[in-house]
Design a protein around this motif. Structure first.
Motif, PDB file in Angstrom:
ATOM      1  N   SER A 183      31.252  57.391   4.412  1.00  0.00           N
ATOM      2  CA  SER A 183      32.301  56.518   5.115  1.00  0.00           C
ATOM      3  C   SER A 183      33.575  57.638   5.130  1.00  0.00           C
ATOM      4  CB  SER A 183      32.820  55.344   4.442  1.00  0.00           C
ATOM      5  OG  SER A 183      31.465  54.450   4.612  1.00  0.00           O
ATOM      6  N   HIS A 234      37.992  43.737  13.154  1.00  0.00           N
ATOM      7  CA  HIS A 234      36.559  43.588  13.122  1.00  0.00           C
ATOM      8  C   HIS A 234      36.154  42.555  12.181  1.00  0.00           C
ATOM      9  CE1 HIS A 234      37.601  46.934  10.151  1.00  0.00           C
ATOM     10  NE2 HIS A 234      36.976  46.127   9.405  1.00  0.00           N
ATOM     11  N   CYS A 255      28.981  50.612  15.316  1.00  0.00           N
ATOM     12  CA  CYS A 255      29.115  49.294  14.625  1.00  0.00           C
ATOM     13  C   CYS A 255      28.482  48.268  15.726  1.00  0.00           C
ATOM     14  CB  CYS A 255      30.445  48.997  14.614  1.00  0.00           C
ATOM     15  SG  CYS A 255      30.406  47.414  13.431  1.00  0.00           S
ATOM     16  N   THR A 262      44.861  48.290   8.610  1.00  0.00           N
ATOM     17  CA  THR A 262      44.952  49.184   9.398  1.00  0.00           C
ATOM     18  C   THR A 262      45.157  49.011  10.897  1.00  0.00           C
ATOM     19  OG1 THR A 262      42.497  49.013  10.256  1.00  0.00           O
ATOM     20  CG2 THR A 262      42.861  50.517   8.005  1.00  0.00           C
ATOM     21  N   ILE A 293      41.770  51.802   4.380  1.00  0.00           N
ATOM     22  CA  ILE A 293      40.290  51.059   4.632  1.00  0.00           C
ATOM     23  C   ILE A 293      39.492  51.202   3.229  1.00  0.00           C
ATOM     24  CG2 ILE A 293      38.852  52.948   5.664  1.00  0.00           C
ATOM     25  CD1 ILE A 293      39.000  49.296   6.640  1.00  0.00           C
ATOM     26  N   TYR A 323      44.325  56.287   7.673  1.00  0.00           N
ATOM     27  CA  TYR A 323      43.385  55.361   7.816  1.00  0.00           C
ATOM     28  C   TYR A 323      42.439  55.121   6.709  1.00  0.00           C
ATOM     29  CZ  TYR A 323      39.372  52.997   9.538  1.00  0.00           C
ATOM     30  OH  TYR A 323      38.209  52.187   9.840  1.00  0.00           O
ATOM     31  N   ARG A 377      36.460  56.048  11.863  1.00  0.00           N
ATOM     32  CA  ARG A 377      35.912  54.655  11.680  1.00  0.00           C
ATOM     33  C   ARG A 377      34.683  54.520  11.653  1.00  0.00           C
ATOM     34  NH1 ARG A 377      41.274  54.679  13.511  1.00  0.00           N
ATOM     35  NH2 ARG A 377      42.439  52.747  13.153  1.00  0.00           N
ATOM     36  N   THR A 388      44.177  60.601   9.884  1.00  0.00           N
ATOM     37  CA  THR A 388      42.963  60.304   9.386  1.00  0.00           C
ATOM     38  C   THR A 388      43.007  59.876   7.975  1.00  0.00           C
ATOM     39  OG1 THR A 388      41.922  62.278  10.889  1.00  0.00           O
ATOM     40  CG2 THR A 388      40.440  61.329   8.986  1.00  0.00           C
ATOM     41  N   LEU A 398      32.391  51.432  11.578  1.00  0.00           N
ATOM     42  CA  LEU A 398      33.211  50.241  11.948  1.00  0.00           C
ATOM     43  C   LEU A 398      33.567  50.290  13.177  1.00  0.00           C
ATOM     44  CD1 LEU A 398      35.257  49.804   8.589  1.00  0.00           C
ATOM     45  CD2 LEU A 398      33.516  48.232   9.453  1.00  0.00           C
ATOM     46  N   GLY A 399      33.225  51.489  14.043  1.00  0.00           N
ATOM     47  CA  GLY A 399      33.783  51.594  15.602  1.00  0.00           C
ATOM     48  C   GLY A 399      32.760  50.948  16.325  1.00  0.00           C
ATOM     49  N   PRO A 433      30.557  56.012  16.918  1.00  0.00           N
ATOM     50  CA  PRO A 433      30.957  54.306  16.900  1.00  0.00           C
ATOM     51  C   PRO A 433      29.691  53.620  16.794  1.00  0.00           C
ATOM     52  CG  PRO A 433      31.229  55.323  19.156  1.00  0.00           C
ATOM     53  CD  PRO A 433      30.770  56.473  18.181  1.00  0.00           C
ATOM     54  N   ASP A 482      42.915  47.224  12.583  1.00  0.00           N
ATOM     55  CA  ASP A 482      41.732  47.011  13.477  1.00  0.00           C
ATOM     56  C   ASP A 482      41.695  45.152  13.130  1.00  0.00           C
ATOM     57  OD1 ASP A 482      41.337  49.280  14.160  1.00  0.00           O
ATOM     58  OD2 ASP A 482      40.196  50.094  12.497  1.00  0.00           O
TER      59      ASP A 482
END
Length: 385
Positions: free
Chosen positions: A260, A217, A94, A213, A360, A356, A42, A353, A45-46, A92, A215
């Protein structure tokens, strides 16, 4: 052994900036030691405010910002090294990412002395998180069709409208928004301005949007008679389009546009090595990934060089973003096909992994401008339209 020197015309990271890599890597090896690959995938985006605060304590937020505000005063190459290591580790980032990457440079370039003094030190200390209010419902990537309006009144500006796909609006204290301060949507680039919005003000509703996913955000943000102070305006009224295009060059130019999917690639490679025998097809794929990364990294470094020199790399940034996201989107499909060819059942960590990133990946070519928008910029920059 032949020294691996850059080819003529390619940009090299200066030794003093490359020296930053070792301490950053050591910090990340400790901080990320027990984090699963599916979480590390992530990366930018984490959201982890504590991690961002720890980076700030190391002096690694605002690395290129002026020392007078608490920044590092370093070159764009130092920041490139830092970002490479953060993304490769799947850190992470973000929480502080938008403020560090584009909000602080925007405020420094166009803001008033009071805005610079208030916001920039807080960003550098990891105390102020920003989101970006550009996209709106029913307008897609056509930023010139902005309908959210700020109307001047005795108190400053009265704001009404909606923004959508705003990353981490529900976790941020501030938004930099592109709004219309005069004219109508049909006027396109005329009458657009940028404002800083304190997201704790009355009349603001933030609705997180859960993606495929799981999430959440992205957000939709509604403004209903929100009273902004007069000093919410960034730069000159009506100059928003010029300002936002300069800001997007920062958003489109960084290594996050090529890295990414890197945690997925490294997880797959580690599993193939652990299996004891790497097939010719997997060897070919590893070479394809490395070859693409080498070219894209060289292009991204050239953009960092332009930013360091104070130039506007709008065309070059669009090229890196378009080609980089195409590569990132292809990688999960390449790895899935390689696993099927080798009849290799992935471990649970690799499977999670891969799942995900596969889910995304379609968003990679949306954030920061769709492929169609970018190719329009490229065509215009090359004199083709």
């Amino acid at each position: 052994m032949t020294s691996l020197l850059p080819m003529p015309g390619l940009v090299a990271i200066p030794p003093e900036d490359e020296a930053l890599r070792a301490p950053v890597r050591a910090f990340l090896q400790s901080a990320m030691r027990d984090v699963a690959p599916a979480i590390r995938a992530r990366s930018w985006l984490g959201f982890d405010a504590g991690f961002s605060k720890a980076l700030a304590s190391q002096g690694w937020i605002g690395l290129t910002l002026p020392r007078e505000y608490g920044g590092g005063g370093r070159s764009g190459f130092a920041r490139f090294v830092l970002l490479e290591e953060l993304l490769a580790a799947g850190a992470p980032v973000c929480a502080h990412w938008v403020a560090d990457r584009q909000s602080a440079p925007l405020i420094l370039r166009y803001g008033t002395p009071a805005q610079r003094d208030f916001y920039v030190p807080r960003i550098i200390r990891g105390e102020a998180f920003f989101c970006i209010g550009m996209s709106e419902p029913d307008t897609g990537s056509d930023l010139a069709s902005v309908r959210t309006r700020a109307t001047r009144n005795d108190g400053g500006w009265l704001l009404n409208g909606r923004k959508i796909w705003t990353t981490n609006a529900h976790r941020s204290q501030y938004m930099v928004a592109l709004v219309r301060t005069s004219g109508a949507a049909e006027d396109r680039h005329k009458g657009l301005s940028q404002v800083i919005i304190d997201l704790s003000l009355p009349g603001i509703t933030v609705r997180p949007i859960r993606d495929v996913t799981g999430d959440a955000h992205f957000c939709e943000v509604l403004f209903e008679d929100v009273q902004l102070p007069a000093d919410a305006l960034i730069g000159e009224e009506g100059s928003g389009w010029k300002q936002v295009t300069a800001e997007l060059a920062f958003e489109r130019s960084g290594p996050e546009r090529i890295y990414s999917s890197l945690v997925l690639a490294e997880t797959w490679l580690a599993e193939m090595r652990a299996a004891g025998e790497v097939s010719p097809a997997s060897t070919e794929l590893a070479g394809r990934i490395a070859g693409n990364l080498a070219v894209l990294r060289a292009m991204s470094l050239a953009v960092a060089d332009k930013l360091t020199k104070g130039e506007n790399p709008e065309l070059e940034a669009a090229l890196v973003k378009d080609l980089g996201t195409e590569f990132e989107q292809a990688m999960p499909d390449w790895i899935q096909a390689a696993l099927e060819r080798d009849a290799h059942a992935p471990s649970p960590a690799l499977a999670r992994t891969l799942a995900y990133v596969m889910q995304i990946a379609p968003s990679f070519s949306l954030r920061g401008g769709t492929r169609q928008i970018l190719r329009g910029i490229i065509a215009r920059g090359l004199g083709l339209r």
